[in-house]
Structures are given as C-alpha cells and as structure tokens.
Design a protein around this motif. Structure first.
Motif, PDB file in Angstrom:
ATOM      1  N   ARG A 134      50.844  45.023  61.113  1.00 45.12           N
ATOM      2  CA  ARG A 134      51.146  46.077  60.708  1.00 45.12           C
ATOM      3  C   ARG A 134      51.369  46.102  59.428  1.00 45.12           C
ATOM      4  N   ALA A 135      51.458  45.272  58.532  1.00 46.25           N
ATOM      5  CA  ALA A 135      52.051  45.130  57.119  1.00 46.25           C
ATOM      6  C   ALA A 135      50.517  44.570  56.410  1.00 46.25           C
ATOM      7  N   GLY A 136      50.650  45.396  55.671  1.00 48.85           N
ATOM      8  CA  GLY A 136      49.818  45.016  54.331  1.00 48.85           C
ATOM      9  C   GLY A 136      48.599  46.270  54.076  1.00 48.85           C
ATOM     10  N   GLU A 137      48.722  47.096  54.623  1.00 47.28           N
ATOM     11  CA  GLU A 137      47.166  48.402  54.626  1.00 47.28           C
ATOM     12  C   GLU A 137      46.834  48.546  52.842  1.00 47.28           C
ATOM     13  N   GLU A 138      48.005  48.880  52.301  1.00 44.50           N
ATOM     14  CA  GLU A 138      47.336  49.125  50.778  1.00 44.50           C
ATOM     15  C   GLU A 138      46.888  48.078  50.649  1.00 44.50           C
ATOM     16  N   LEU A 139      47.217  46.941  50.409  1.00 42.45           N
ATOM     17  CA  LEU A 139      46.694  45.492  49.872  1.00 42.45           C
ATOM     18  C   LEU A 139      45.234  45.341  50.021  1.00 42.45           C
ATOM     19  N   GLY A 140      45.340  45.278  51.450  1.00 45.40           N
ATOM     20  CA  GLY A 140      43.878  46.085  51.880  1.00 45.40           C
ATOM     21  C   GLY A 140      42.687  46.248  52.042  1.00 45.40           C
ATOM     22  N   ARG A 141      43.040  47.840  51.252  1.00 46.02           N
ATOM     23  CA  ARG A 141      42.063  48.797  50.561  1.00 46.02           C
ATOM     24  C   ARG A 141      41.824  47.923  49.015  1.00 46.02           C
ATOM     25  N   VAL A 142      42.880  47.315  48.360  1.00 43.62           N
ATOM     26  CA  VAL A 142      42.581  47.209  47.448  1.00 43.62           C
ATOM     27  C   VAL A 142      41.609  45.676  47.443  1.00 43.62           C
ATOM     28  N   PHE A 143      42.225  45.312  48.088  1.00 45.79           N
ATOM     29  CA  PHE A 143      41.263  43.799  48.578  1.00 45.79           C
ATOM     30  C   PHE A 143      39.555  44.233  49.107  1.00 45.79           C
ATOM     31  N   THR A 144      39.413  45.198  48.996  1.00 44.19           N
ATOM     32  CA  THR A 144      38.373  46.365  49.555  1.00 44.19           C
ATOM     33  C   THR A 144      37.222  45.899  48.130  1.00 44.19           C
ATOM     34  N   TYR A 145      37.838  47.179  47.589  1.00 36.89           N
ATOM     35  CA  TYR A 145      37.769  46.983  46.264  1.00 36.89           C
ATOM     36  C   TYR A 145      37.241  45.948  45.186  1.00 36.89           C
ATOM     37  N   TYR A 146      37.662  44.390  45.541  1.00 38.39           N
ATOM     38  CA  TYR A 146      37.761  44.144  44.761  1.00 38.39           C
ATOM     39  C   TYR A 146      37.258  42.916  45.439  1.00 38.39           C
ATOM     40  N   GLY A 147      36.672  43.617  46.140  1.00 37.00           N
ATOM     41  CA  GLY A 147      35.265  42.307  46.561  1.00 37.00           C
ATOM     42  C   GLY A 147      34.458  43.078  46.344  1.00 37.00           C
ATOM     43  N   ILE A 148      34.335  43.730  46.694  1.00 39.64           N
ATOM     44  CA  ILE A 148      32.500  44.867  46.080  1.00 39.64           C
ATOM     45  C   ILE A 148      32.593  44.424  44.111  1.00 39.64           C
ATOM     46  N   TRP A 149      33.381  44.233  43.632  1.00 30.42           N
ATOM     47  CA  TRP A 149      33.170  43.736  42.117  1.00 30.42           C
ATOM     48  C   TRP A 149      32.758  43.279  42.208  1.00 30.42           C
ATOM     49  N   GLY A 150      33.528  41.600  42.867  1.00 29.54           N
ATOM     50  CA  GLY A 150      33.824  40.287  43.284  1.00 29.54           C
ATOM     51  C   GLY A 150      31.871  39.681  43.413  1.00 29.54           C
ATOM     52  N   SER A 151      31.137  40.693  44.143  1.00 33.17           N
ATOM     53  CA  SER A 151      29.747  40.326  44.488  1.00 33.17           C
ATOM     54  C   SER A 151      28.896  41.215  44.294  1.00 33.17           C
ATOM     55  N   ASN A 152      29.311  42.084  44.295  1.00 37.97           N
ATOM     56  CA  ASN A 152      28.277  43.562  43.485  1.00 37.97           C
ATOM     57  C   ASN A 152      27.791  43.970  42.885  1.00 37.97           C
ATOM     58  N   MET A 153      29.154  43.818  41.869  1.00 32.91           N
ATOM     59  CA  MET A 153      28.703  45.078  40.749  1.00 32.91           C
ATOM     60  C   MET A 153      30.078  44.096  39.300  1.00 32.91           C
ATOM     61  N   SER A 154      29.576  43.092  39.622  1.00 35.55           N
ATOM     62  CA  SER A 154      30.350  41.611  38.623  1.00 35.55           C
ATOM     63  C   SER A 154      30.067  42.368  37.725  1.00 35.55           C
ATOM     64  N   THR A 155      31.060  42.145  36.698  1.00 42.44           N
ATOM     65  CA  THR A 155      30.539  42.165  35.275  1.00 42.44           C
ATOM     66  C   THR A 155      31.501  41.610  34.271  1.00 42.44           C
ATOM     67  N   PRO A 156      31.644  40.744  33.067  1.00 42.15           N
ATOM     68  CA  PRO A 156      32.002  39.970  31.966  1.00 42.15           C
ATOM     69  C   PRO A 156      33.571  40.529  31.887  1.00 42.15           C
ATOM     70  N   GLU A 157      33.762  42.524  32.205  1.00 48.63           N
ATOM     71  CA  GLU A 157      35.499  43.201  31.897  1.00 48.63           C
ATOM     72  C   GLU A 157      35.852  42.502  33.370  1.00 48.63           C
ATOM     73  N   PHE A 158      35.242  42.476  34.776  1.00 48.47           N
ATOM     74  CA  PHE A 158      36.194  42.146  36.063  1.00 48.47           C
ATOM     75  C   PHE A 158      36.545  40.867  35.704  1.00 48.47           C
ATOM     76  N   ARG A 159      35.057  39.926  34.978  1.00 46.66           N
ATOM     77  CA  ARG A 159      35.391  38.836  35.309  1.00 46.66           C
ATOM     78  C   ARG A 159      37.208  38.125  35.103  1.00 46.66           C
ATOM     79  N   LYS A 160      36.860  39.499  33.613  1.00 45.38           N
ATOM     80  CA  LYS A 160      38.395  38.507  33.211  1.00 45.38           C
ATOM     81  C   LYS A 160      39.488  39.026  33.804  1.00 45.38           C
ATOM     82  N   VAL A 161      39.444  40.095  34.447  1.00 46.35           N
ATOM     83  CA  VAL A 161      40.343  40.993  35.090  1.00 46.35           C
ATOM     84  C   VAL A 161      41.056  39.636  36.520  1.00 46.35           C
ATOM     85  N   GLN A 162      39.441  39.138  37.013  1.00 46.83           N
ATOM     86  CA  GLN A 162      39.783  37.999  38.278  1.00 46.83           C
ATOM     87  C   GLN A 162      40.079  36.942  37.636  1.00 46.83           C
ATOM     88  N   ALA A 163      39.658  36.050  36.135  1.00 49.16           N
ATOM     89  CA  ALA A 163      40.565  35.368  35.709  1.00 49.16           C
ATOM     90  C   ALA A 163      42.267  35.420  36.050  1.00 49.16           C
TER      91      ALA A 163
END
Length: 744
Positions: free
Chosen positions: A107-136
């Motif tokens: 049951r735990a971690g619903e909020e985190l699961g939602r955030v990871f969905t957006y994180y995955g989109i930035w990482g795979s579909n919409m990466s930018t130099p700015e995102f890569r800094k945040v990712q690092a």
C-alpha cells in the motif's frame, strides 16, 4: 497567525504588515528555520507532481503541469513520506502478519510512484541538460533511499517472520507468491548482512547510481552531438521518404537545403541499407558504433570498469564469487552456466550462416562495385539488401510502401481484439494531458462488455532529448488490492518523423519491433493480479510475451487487411507476400550473431576480473576468441551498452532475449499446429490465461507448462532461424513468416 489576523477582518492592511514585521523581528533563528521548513512542506504538499491523479479514466498523469523546478522537491518529499510509512510498518508492536506487514508495504509509496512517472518521462522522453543536472543530484539520493528500506533490520525481520510462517502454513496462492518475491528481493539486497557490510553495500549502490546516470547521459550526449550532413548530389539509393525526412532533420538543425542522418538506430539503419555513398556510410557507421568511445568528456570506458568493480565487490559481500551467480539465481536460467550453454548452442550455427551471407555479398560487390572492395561492417546492410533483391527478388523499400504507421497501429489493435477481446478507441483530443504534441492516446475496453480496461499512450517519433530504441512502460499497473486500478500503458518508438503531410513508412524490422513493444503493453493491460508486486517481471521471461506477439505481423489476416500501399490502398500483393515468406530466414546469420555477440560479451565482462580490465581490448580479444566475423559488429558495443551499464535490469541478463525466443518459437508452433492457426480460440484463451494475465503471480516455468503441456525445446528456435537441428529436416510453420529480430 497571519490567517487569524486576516480572517478577523478588524485590522487594516498596514496593521497586518506591522504585526508581521514585529513578529519577525523577535523570532529566534530556530523559529525562522521552523517557518522555512513549514513553507517548504506546504510547497511539497501542493506540488503538482505529487498530487493524486484526477480526471477521466480513473485519473491520469498531469503531464501538462510538468515543471522541472518541481521535480527535486517532489522526489525528496515523496521519499521522506515513503520512509515514514516503512518505519511505521517496521515498528508496529503487533506480531508480523501478511496483513500488517506485506499488505501495508504493498500500500505504501503512492506519492513516490507518481513522481517516478514524471521522472521517467524526463529521463527517457524529454531529457534536457537542465534535467540531467537534477538527475545527477537525485540519483545518489534515490539510491540512499532504497538502501534505507532494503536494509531496515526491523522490517526485514517482520518479512522473514511472515515468510517462515507461510512455509509452515501456506497462504492463498497469490499471497504466497507475494511473500516469496518480497522476501527473496530483500535477501538478495543484503538484508542479512552485518551492519558494517550493510553500510558498504549501501555506499556501493550510491556510487553505482551516479555511474549509471553518467553512462546513460554520455550515450545520449553522443547521439545528440554527432550528425552527418550531406548534399543533393549524395542522395543515390536513398528512398524518397528518407530523403524528405533527412531534409527536415537538416532544416531543424539550421541547415536548410542539406540533408542529415541523426545518430539514432532508425536513421542509421536506413542510411546504411540504401545509401550508395560508401564514404558516408562509413562515417555514419563510425558515429553510431563509437558512442561512448571517443576519448572525450563523454567516454564511458572508465565508467564500465568502475561499475564492474563495484558490482563484483557488492555481491562478494554476500558470499558470491561473481555478479552473474547472484543475478541469475531467481531467473529462469538460474545460473550463468545454463545461460552460456544456451548461447553457445546457437552461436556456431549463427556464425556459420553469417560467413555464408558475407560470401554471397562479396560476390555481388565484385560484380557491381566500380572499385574492388572487401565487405566491411558499414557495407553489410547495403550488400545484404542487394543479395535480398538478387536471391529473392525482394526489395525492402518496396515492402516499406505497405508498412505505413497508421495501418500498422490498426493491425496491432486488430490482433489485440482477436486474442484479448480488446477494443482501442482514440480519446477525445485534449481530454487527456500529454507531455509532447506527437503523443496520442487510446482508451482500451472489453469488446463484449464495454468495461474500461485502461489507456494506451503512443510516443512514436525520434527527437532531441529522447533516448534511442523502442520501449514500453506503465504509468499505472492493474491491481484490485485497494479497489480496482486500471492500466495506463505506453509504447515509445524512434521512427523518423516525416515531412508535413508525408506518410510514416517503416522497415519490416521496425514494424516487427513495433509489434514487439505492443506485446509488452498487452502484457500490462491483460494483468488480472491483486497485488502490485505481482506485476513485476522475470527478465528472461518477460521478453517472451512481446517476442511472441511479433509473429502476428506476418499472419494472413494482418497482411490482407492492414498491409496496404500508402498511395493506392491496395493490399500487399500475394507475390510480394510469397517473397517475404521465402526470405523469412534471410540474414539470420547477421541478426543472430550481432545480438548474441552482445549477450555473450555481457556475460564474459561480468565473469572477468575487473581490476585488470581494458574494455576495448577485452571486447576485441573476447570476440576474436569467439570467432566473431569481422564484417559484423556487436548490436550494442560495450561503451554504449545502456541495457547493461545505465542500470541493472539487463546486466548479465541480455541473453534473456534468446531464452525468451526459445519459448517464443515453441509457443508459435503451438499456434501453427492448431486447427485455427494463429487465431485459434482455444490456444489464444490459454495464452491469455497462463502467459499474460498472471504476470508474476505464477512461476514462469510452471506457467509455460500449463500453456504447452511440457517444457519448451530449442528445436523450434533453430527451425525458425533456418539453422540445422540435429537429426531433423527444416520444418515449415504453416504459412507464418519468421520475424527478423527487432530492436533489442
């Protein structure tokens, strides 16, 4: 205080400001920090990336509200919330049970699961130099967070108690499977280690997370950096559709009037297949296969060594000799020896066939080339196409005229309707947010009952910031645990975007890959599991369902109804279909050898001593020992092998595509031999019941035996590829054409 003053309505605005100023002037530093913390918490709680999904279809991701500035605070807050949930479970004073331990973890971690969905989109579909800094910045924090859960001693003892009790008094089958998977995962992640070893284990994971991020971003940087421009006098051999797309790619990069080959697989593959310009082919080939290996800031060789060292050290903390021993214990192969045995059973036949293919190509080159040449890796696709035309009178560009993306999409929907009883309907434009204008969305329902099953998102085109290849993912998986949750699935491709108004025509290989990835989506959509953990996959099994779906591309019903000429609308002529069937095993030497070389290298790298490893030297020496034909290169050379080095999903698991293909070929023969062929209702029902709907609720080997009535045999794989099966003649499978690989 401020809210109280304003709501009272008795004090003027000036008085409010004076009151606030007075309060601020006497605050201690501690109070200021508390206020700041409260403000940060309020920001996090209203962060759109954490909010529960609203809208139609059971709620959908707010892709239209994605703001990179929100990502880091959302991720940090969601991880903190999840850790608090875990601590509450671990410190429950009641004796550990399935309900108060395992179910609460599910049951735990619903909020985190939602955030990871957006994180995955930035990482795979919409990466930018700015995102890569945040990712690092986030990568080591995410690793640290994960270690805090996997190394929580109180939590593990509760899990262990539930597991041991379930061994004595078994739970219902799905609960028993969840307990087994959760327990094994914690045990494999070092939950039983001493405190000192646990700390080192966590430190290693933190280091690895940064290395994985750097490896993947280096490859992406090289894909963006290297573009080959050429001019009108260098268009010889290129199809019209590619020329138009190349003109647009050049114009988009500030060079109107020229043409561009981008450094992605789809663009490279087409250019190497058709271009008459050998010098340009060599340049394009070298750009693509040297990604991560240019001795510059994006070079990955040191990252490879560091990753291998850390992986080995980590598993040695738990008593394993090497990484493959640890990794494969819960896969179908069970150990590296079994995986190597399978690969080496196929390798000699693949290499022998590749040598035959090279000999055929050299004959064509000797006849047609103005200057005497020897076949090089950048010639392989080009002369393979010439041989295909010569041997089978089959022109790949002619085939492409019948492989239009919209028609292929409808063909997949038809297949899903026949096998799964699914219906796909476009959602009204604007009713579901998307992260990029090219993304389209369909609703999936049951054809008979009209019941809503989920949504399917398609992101079809290559663009800057999108990783190469093709993949499937879920934004929300099916469960019935806390009320029914419907599926949000997606497919992502890198087709070359055409000029405005032009059709998207793809190769047979790319069409096969399209079906392959849709097979993953159907696996998500067909799920009938109760608990989230049961949606997990077993790596050398999870590719099976998707590889099997490739087979429907070449069935008569799909060919006759959907493979239509993009201009005339006429179905693919029977003569062309016959040529495709006749050439079904053509180029299997190349397809199998380039894949297996990568799979074997993956295993050899992880069995080698990393302390003395030079990645380039090791790659060359290992391939030489294997007898790799010099005219073929690994599908993924080591410095850009993101499957293996930008994460751990496929590490020592790339062989899994071949393992899954053994199952695929064997299962395909079950359909081919059935009265209704590939649309046999009885076999299709068993397919869904045992191989798709259970996800990981059943042991894969048991699930396959339920479907087939026996274990899979390698014989069907060898027949499919046109390789000799000892003691047998080649068996033809009832008018069903063998696929040719797809992007792996």
């Amino acid at each position: 205080m401020k809210e109280q003053i304003i709501s009272a309505g008795k004090i003027s605005g000036v008085a409010v400001m004076l009151a606030l100023a007075s309060c601020t002037s006497v605050k201690t530093q501690e109070q200021t920090q508390q206020t700041q913390a409260t403000t940060e918490q309020q920001k996090a709680e209203t962060n759109p990336l954490m909010q529960e999904w609203t809208g139609p279809y059971g709620g959908v991701p707010a892709f239209d509200k994605m703001n990179l500035a929100d990502l880091k605070p959302a991720m940090e807050k969601a991880m903190a919330m999840n850790l608090a949930e875990i601590e509450a479970i671990a410190n429950n004073p009641q004796p550990a049970t399935f309900a108060n331990t395992i179910e609460e973890m599910e049951r735990a971690g619903e909020e985190l699961g939602r955030v990871f969905t957006y994180y995955g989109i930035w990482g795979s579909n919409m990466s930018t130099p700015e995102f890569r800094k945040v990712q690092a910045e986030l990568a080591p924090k995410i690793s640290e967070f994960s270690s805090k859960i996997s190394q929580n001693e109180k939590l593990f003892q509760r899990i262990k108690t539930v597991y041991e009790n379930a061994q004595k008094t078994p739970l219902p089958a799905d609960q028993q499977r969840v307990v087994q998977l959760v327990y094994e995962n914690f045990a494999m992640e070092g939950a039983d280690l001493s405190p000192e070893k646990k700390k080192r284990y966590a430190d290693i994971n933190k280091e690895l997370s940064s290395l994985y991020t750097a490896f993947g971003n280096n490859v992406l940087a090289d894909e963006e950096k290297y573009v080959v421009f050429f001019t009108k006098d260098q268009l010889g051999g290129l199809p019209e559709s590619f020329v138009k797309a190349a003109a647009k790619a050049a114009a988009d990069r500030g060079k109107p009037g020229q043409y561009a080959v981008t450094n992605t697989r789809s663009s490279m593959d087409q250019f190497l297949t058709y271009s008459d310009e050998r010098g340009l082919r060599e340049q394009v080939w070298k750009n693509y296969y040297s990604r991560g290996d240019n001795n510059d800031a994006n070079d990955n060789k040191k990252n490879i060594v560091d990753i291998l060292k850390l992986r080995r050290e980590r598993v040695q903390l738990m008593g394993y000799d090497n990484y493959p021993q640890w990794r494969l214990q819960n896969r179908m192969a069970k150990n590296p020896e079994a995986a190597m045995d399978l690969m080496m059973a196929v390798w000699p036949a693949a290499v022998a066939r590749a040598k035959e293919e090279v000999a055929d190509m050299q004959k064509v080159a000797d006849k047609t080339s103005k200057t005497k040449i020897k076949i090089e890796p950048w010639d392989y696709r080009y002369y393979a196409e010439k041989v295909r035309q010569d041997k089978y009178d089959l022109n790949s560009d002619e085939v492409k005229q019948y492989l239009e993306l919209g028609n292929l999409t409808q063909a997949m929907f038809f297949t899903a309707g026949e096998l799964f009883n699914f219906k796909f309907t476009p959602v009204p434009e604007g009713s579901v947010p998307v992260f990029q204008e090219d993304v389209k969305v369909w609703e999936v329902t049951d054809k008979t009952t009209g019941e809503h099953i989920g949504l399917w998102y398609l992101d079809p085109f290559a663009r800057q910031g999108k990783r190469s290849g093709a993949w499937a993912t879920t934004y929300r998986a099916h469960t019935t645990f806390d009320g029914k949750k419907t599926v949000l699935s997606s497919n992502n491709s890198n087709f070359v975007k055409p000029a405005p108004g032009e059709p998207v025509l793809v190769s047979w290989d790319d069409a096969t890959t399209f079906f392959h990835e849709f097979g993953h989506a159907l696996h998500f959509l067909a799920s009938n599991v109760k608990y989230p953990t049961l949606n997990s996959g077993v790596r050398d099994y999870t590719e099976f369902q998707s590889q099997l779906l490739e087979r429907w591309l070449s069935t008569d019903k799909v060919i006759n109804q959907f493979l239509k000429h993009y201009k005339t609308g006429e179905p693919m002529p029977k003569e062309l279909v016959a040529k495709i069937e006749k050439a079904a095993t053509f180029n299997q030497g190349f397809e199998t050898t380039e894949f297996l070389a990568s799979a074997l290298m993956d295993m050899h790298l992880h069995l080698a001593d990393p302390n003395t490893l030079d990645p380039d030297k090791f790659e060359k020496e290992t391939l030489a020992k294997l007898g790799m034909p010099k005219e073929i290169v690994m599908r993924h050379r080591t410095p850009h092998f993101t499957h293996v080095f930008s994460g751990e999903g496929y590490a020592t698991g790339y062989y899994g595509y071949l393992w899954a293909d053994v199952l695929t070929s064997d299962a395909a023969e079950a359909f081919a031999e059935a009265p209704g062929g590939f649309y046999d209702k009885q076999v299709a029902d068993k397919l869904v019941k045992y191989l798709f709907a259970p996800r990981n609720a059943m042991d894969p080997a048991d699930a396959y035996r339920q479907f087939r009535g026996r274990d899979a045999k390698i014989d069907a794989l060898m027949r499919d590829r046109g390789f000799p099966v000892p003691g047998e003649q080649t068996k033809k499978t009832n008018g069903q054409t063998k696929k040719s690989g797809g992007q792996k």
